[in-house]
Design a protein around this motif. Structure first.
Motif, PDB file in Angstrom:
ATOM      1  N   UNK A 100       0.813  -1.225   0.000  1.00  0.00           N
ATOM      2  CA  UNK A 100       0.000   0.000   0.000  1.00  0.00           C
ATOM      3  C   UNK A 100       0.846   1.275   0.000  1.00  0.00           C
ATOM      4  N   UNK A 101       2.154   1.126  -0.064  1.00  0.00           N
ATOM      5  CA  UNK A 101       3.102   2.251  -0.175  1.00  0.00           C
ATOM      6  C   UNK A 101       2.907   3.311   0.907  1.00  0.00           C
ATOM      7  N   UNK A 102       2.636   2.856   2.138  1.00  0.00           N
ATOM      8  CA  UNK A 102       2.459   3.810   3.242  1.00  0.00           C
ATOM      9  C   UNK A 102       3.709   3.954   4.106  1.00  0.00           C
ATOM     10  N   UNK A 103       4.803   3.314   3.708  1.00  0.00           N
ATOM     11  CA  UNK A 103       6.057   3.460   4.435  1.00  0.00           C
ATOM     12  C   UNK A 103       6.227   2.513   5.605  1.00  0.00           C
ATOM     13  N   UNK A 104       5.285   1.598   5.787  1.00  0.00           N
ATOM     14  CA  UNK A 104       5.410   0.598   6.850  1.00  0.00           C
ATOM     15  C   UNK A 104       4.797  -0.714   6.370  1.00  0.00           C
ATOM     16  N   UNK A 105       5.211  -1.799   7.009  1.00  0.00           N
ATOM     17  CA  UNK A 105       4.696  -3.111   6.636  1.00  0.00           C
ATOM     18  C   UNK A 105       3.708  -3.589   7.686  1.00  0.00           C
ATOM     19  N   UNK A 106       2.521  -3.948   7.241  1.00  0.00           N
ATOM     20  CA  UNK A 106       1.543  -4.535   8.153  1.00  0.00           C
ATOM     21  C   UNK A 106       1.891  -6.010   8.342  1.00  0.00           C
ATOM     22  N   UNK A 107       1.253  -6.651   9.298  1.00  0.00           N
ATOM     23  CA  UNK A 107       1.456  -8.091   9.496  1.00  0.00           C
ATOM     24  C   UNK A 107       1.097  -8.857   8.231  1.00  0.00           C
ATOM     25  N   UNK A 108       0.028  -8.445   7.591  1.00  0.00           N
ATOM     26  CA  UNK A 108      -0.432  -9.128   6.385  1.00  0.00           C
ATOM     27  C   UNK A 108       0.598  -8.995   5.259  1.00  0.00           C
ATOM     28  N   UNK A 109       1.092  -7.787   5.042  1.00  0.00           N
ATOM     29  CA  UNK A 109       2.110  -7.581   3.995  1.00  0.00           C
ATOM     30  C   UNK A 109       3.356  -8.418   4.311  1.00  0.00           C
ATOM     31  N   UNK A 110       3.763  -8.381   5.566  1.00  0.00           N
ATOM     32  CA  UNK A 110       4.953  -9.116   5.988  1.00  0.00           C
ATOM     33  C   UNK A 110       4.746 -10.631   5.781  1.00  0.00           C
ATOM     34  N   UNK A 111       3.614 -11.133   6.232  1.00  0.00           N
ATOM     35  CA  UNK A 111       3.326 -12.571   6.121  1.00  0.00           C
ATOM     36  C   UNK A 111       3.314 -13.027   4.671  1.00  0.00           C
ATOM     37  N   UNK A 112       2.667 -12.254   3.805  1.00  0.00           N
ATOM     38  CA  UNK A 112       2.610 -12.627   2.381  1.00  0.00           C
ATOM     39  C   UNK A 112       4.004 -12.662   1.762  1.00  0.00           C
ATOM     40  N   UNK A 113       4.872 -11.773   2.191  1.00  0.00           N
ATOM     41  CA  UNK A 113       6.201 -11.688   1.615  1.00  0.00           C
ATOM     42  C   UNK A 113       7.132 -12.805   2.075  1.00  0.00           C
TER      43      UNK A 113
END
Length: 117
Positions: A100-113
């Motif tokens: 989402x290009x907000x400058x931080x990683x959510x748990x969901x973004x981190x988990x998917x990666x």
């Protein structure tokens, strides 16, 4: 009634003693493995999600969540670029992972990666 005394050999006595020792040792070992777990720490020490139980997760997911929790030093539920530096693979791909290009990683973004595919 007459009582009959029977002489017991030393071998029989040692055999009975050995059997008793093995039996007691087995019981003690089972008691140690079935001892209750230590009580959970007070909720105040556990953080914001204290007392919330999550549903069972696939193998490896808990490792991913633990890595996220270790990196999230300020416990705000997201990883900043600075916090992500603790995980070199994540840090080097931070821009691609930050969907989402907000400058931080959510748990969901981190988990998917980081989940194995």
């Amino acid at each position: 009634m007459t009582s009959q005394l029977r002489k017991v050999s030393g071998f029989e006595i040692r055999s009975v003693m050995l059997f008793a020792a093995i039996s007691l040792g087995s019981v003690a070992a089972m008691a140690q493995t079935q001892a209750p777990a230590a009580p959970p720490p007070p909720a105040a020490q556990m953080g914001p999600a204290a007392g919330v139980q999550s549903a069972p997760t696939p193998a490896g997911t808990n490792d991913v969540q633990a890595a996220f929790d270790r990196a999230d030093t300020n416990r705000d539920g997201k990883l900043s670029k600075k916090e992500a530096e603790a995980l070199p693979a994540v840090s080097s791909n931070f821009a691609q992972i930050d969907a989402d290009k907000n400058g931080s990683l959510s748990r969901d973004e981190f988990s998917k990666a980081v989940q194995p595919r």
